[in-house]
Design a protein around this motif. Structure first.
Motif, PDB file in Angstrom:
ATOM      1  N   ALA A  16      73.138  70.545  39.046  1.00 41.57           N
ATOM      2  CA  ALA A  16      73.894  70.150  39.991  1.00 41.57           C
ATOM      3  C   ALA A  16      75.450  70.244  39.506  1.00 41.57           C
ATOM      4  O   ALA A  16      76.329  70.726  40.154  1.00 41.57           O
ATOM      5  CB  ALA A  16      73.774  68.834  40.656  1.00 41.57           C
ATOM      6  N   ALA A  17      75.700  69.741  38.297  1.00 41.35           N
ATOM      7  CA  ALA A  17      77.077  69.918  37.617  1.00 41.35           C
ATOM      8  C   ALA A  17      77.308  71.265  37.415  1.00 41.35           C
ATOM      9  O   ALA A  17      78.440  71.691  37.593  1.00 41.35           O
ATOM     10  CB  ALA A  17      77.013  69.213  36.209  1.00 41.35           C
ATOM     11  N   MET A  18      76.561  72.334  37.068  1.00 44.80           N
ATOM     12  CA  MET A  18      76.846  73.558  36.751  1.00 44.80           C
ATOM     13  C   MET A  18      77.249  74.337  38.270  1.00 44.80           C
ATOM     14  O   MET A  18      77.972  74.969  38.197  1.00 44.80           O
ATOM     15  CB  MET A  18      75.665  74.108  35.851  1.00 44.80           C
ATOM     16  N   VAL A  19      76.384  73.718  39.373  1.00 45.63           N
ATOM     17  CA  VAL A  19      76.573  74.373  40.327  1.00 45.63           C
ATOM     18  C   VAL A  19      78.113  74.087  40.824  1.00 45.63           C
ATOM     19  O   VAL A  19      78.957  74.750  41.271  1.00 45.63           O
ATOM     20  CB  VAL A  19      75.737  73.907  41.438  1.00 45.63           C
ATOM     21  N   ALA A 118      91.554  82.876  32.827  1.00 44.30           N
ATOM     22  CA  ALA A 118      90.804  81.721  32.681  1.00 44.30           C
ATOM     23  C   ALA A 118      89.784  81.546  33.758  1.00 44.30           C
ATOM     24  O   ALA A 118      88.466  81.192  33.074  1.00 44.30           O
ATOM     25  CB  ALA A 118      91.657  80.347  32.441  1.00 44.30           C
ATOM     26  N   HIS A 119      89.820  81.846  34.574  1.00 50.32           N
ATOM     27  CA  HIS A 119      88.759  81.689  35.796  1.00 50.32           C
ATOM     28  C   HIS A 119      87.731  82.877  35.599  1.00 50.32           C
ATOM     29  O   HIS A 119      86.540  82.657  35.792  1.00 50.32           O
ATOM     30  CB  HIS A 119      89.405  81.725  37.253  1.00 50.32           C
ATOM     31  N   LEU A 120      88.254  84.156  35.347  1.00 48.34           N
ATOM     32  CA  LEU A 120      87.370  85.412  35.012  1.00 48.34           C
ATOM     33  C   LEU A 120      86.478  84.844  33.892  1.00 48.34           C
ATOM     34  O   LEU A 120      85.297  85.023  33.980  1.00 48.34           O
ATOM     35  CB  LEU A 120      88.363  86.297  34.907  1.00 48.34           C
ATOM     36  N   LEU A 121      86.993  84.221  32.868  1.00 45.56           N
ATOM     37  CA  LEU A 121      86.273  83.907  31.681  1.00 45.56           C
ATOM     38  C   LEU A 121      85.226  82.895  31.993  1.00 45.56           C
ATOM     39  O   LEU A 121      83.986  82.891  31.616  1.00 45.56           O
ATOM     40  CB  LEU A 121      87.145  83.532  30.854  1.00 45.56           C
ATOM     41  N   PHE A 122      85.515  81.963  32.864  1.00 48.15           N
ATOM     42  CA  PHE A 122      84.571  81.118  33.324  1.00 48.15           C
ATOM     43  C   PHE A 122      83.419  81.590  34.057  1.00 48.15           C
ATOM     44  O   PHE A 122      82.154  81.228  33.986  1.00 48.15           O
ATOM     45  CB  PHE A 122      85.363  79.934  34.161  1.00 48.15           C
ATOM     46  N   GLN A 123      83.845  82.375  34.934  1.00 53.97           N
ATOM     47  CA  GLN A 123      82.806  83.245  35.843  1.00 53.97           C
ATOM     48  C   GLN A 123      81.806  83.865  34.860  1.00 53.97           C
ATOM     49  O   GLN A 123      80.604  84.016  35.131  1.00 53.97           O
ATOM     50  CB  GLN A 123      83.497  84.065  36.892  1.00 53.97           C
ATOM     51  N   ILE A 124      82.366  84.555  33.921  1.00 54.20           N
ATOM     52  CA  ILE A 124      81.437  85.433  32.914  1.00 54.20           C
ATOM     53  C   ILE A 124      80.490  84.453  32.276  1.00 54.20           C
ATOM     54  O   ILE A 124      79.445  84.756  32.099  1.00 54.20           O
ATOM     55  CB  ILE A 124      82.301  86.161  31.973  1.00 54.20           C
ATOM     56  N   ALA A 125      81.112  83.405  31.897  1.00 50.04           N
ATOM     57  CA  ALA A 125      80.478  82.392  30.960  1.00 50.04           C
ATOM     58  C   ALA A 125      79.178  81.882  32.137  1.00 50.04           C
ATOM     59  O   ALA A 125      78.160  81.578  31.679  1.00 50.04           O
ATOM     60  CB  ALA A 125      81.239  81.485  30.514  1.00 50.04           C
ATOM     61  N   ALA A 126      79.658  81.408  33.161  1.00 46.98           N
ATOM     62  CA  ALA A 126      78.595  80.944  34.265  1.00 46.98           C
ATOM     63  C   ALA A 126      77.615  81.866  34.431  1.00 46.98           C
ATOM     64  O   ALA A 126      76.432  81.358  34.627  1.00 46.98           O
ATOM     65  CB  ALA A 126      79.314  80.490  35.455  1.00 46.98           C
ATOM     66  N   ILE A 127      77.723  83.196  34.683  1.00 50.26           N
ATOM     67  CA  ILE A 127      76.613  83.905  35.021  1.00 50.26           C
ATOM     68  C   ILE A 127      75.805  84.263  33.917  1.00 50.26           C
ATOM     69  O   ILE A 127      74.543  84.226  34.150  1.00 50.26           O
ATOM     70  CB  ILE A 127      77.110  85.114  35.838  1.00 50.26           C
ATOM     71  N   ASN A 128      76.333  84.190  32.853  1.00 52.76           N
ATOM     72  CA  ASN A 128      75.596  84.395  31.415  1.00 52.76           C
ATOM     73  C   ASN A 128      74.768  82.859  31.358  1.00 52.76           C
ATOM     74  O   ASN A 128      73.415  83.201  31.005  1.00 52.76           O
ATOM     75  CB  ASN A 128      76.396  84.547  30.201  1.00 52.76           C
ATOM     76  N   PHE A 129      75.099  81.685  31.639  1.00 57.52           N
ATOM     77  CA  PHE A 129      74.333  80.879  31.758  1.00 57.52           C
ATOM     78  C   PHE A 129      73.130  80.654  32.654  1.00 57.52           C
ATOM     79  O   PHE A 129      72.085  80.577  32.264  1.00 57.52           O
ATOM     80  CB  PHE A 129      75.354  79.352  32.108  1.00 57.52           C
TER      81      PHE A 129
END
Length: 153
Positions: A16-19, A118-129
């Motif tokens: 849930a935290a990742m969501v 910064a948001h782009l980088l978080f999105q890339i990291a999130a989908i890789n997660f």
């Protein structure tokens, strides 16, 4: 292929935290879709390709552009800003090999301000997660499940 574990059930709080993290990422939905599908293709995540392809189509992305993502460098369907985001997506997704080259980062900086980058980088990291979670747990693509009536554990 048999699903291994339902992480939302067995690790609900971190799931849930990742969501919630992803809900706070501010990025154009069409660009988000390209990033999610491309990283998922690289990582071989059938579940995420299936889900994010459908999400991208719902956000107005064309079937032609999605079909061309695997060859975006050679395709005329993407503008320079999208190309910079896709190059960064590939470099970050392959971080152990690329270490995100300075020229790719610099190109991204020409198209995205610091906040958006910064948001782009978080999105890339999130989908890789999510790709790593889905591949590891062998989550079945929703379209397959709905067609075949299979359930995940």
């Amino acid at each position: 292929m048999t699903p291994r574990i339902d992480l939302a059930h067995h690790a609900g709080a971190p799931y849930a935290a990742m969501v919630r993290v992803e809900e706070r990422i501010e990025l154009d939905p069409r660009l988000r879709g390209l990033i999610e599908v491309r990283a998922s293709q690289i990582n071989g995540c059938a579940f995420c390709i299936d889900m994010h392809w459908a999400d991208a189509r719902a956000a107005g992305e064309s079937e032609e552009r999605l079909a061309q993502l695997g060859g975006w460098q050679e395709s005329p369907y993407y503008d320079e800003r999208e190309r910079a985001a896709l190059a960064l997506t590939e470099a970050v997704t392959h971080v152990s090999e690329t270490h995100v080259p300075d020229e790719i980062w610099a190109e991204a900086e020409t198209h995205f301000g610091p906040d958006e980058l910064a948001h782009l980088l978080f999105q890339i990291a999130a989908i890789n997660f999510w790709n790593r979670i889905a591949v590891s747990t062998r989550v079945l693509p929703a379209s397959y499940v709905s067609r075949n009536g299979e359930e995940s554990p």
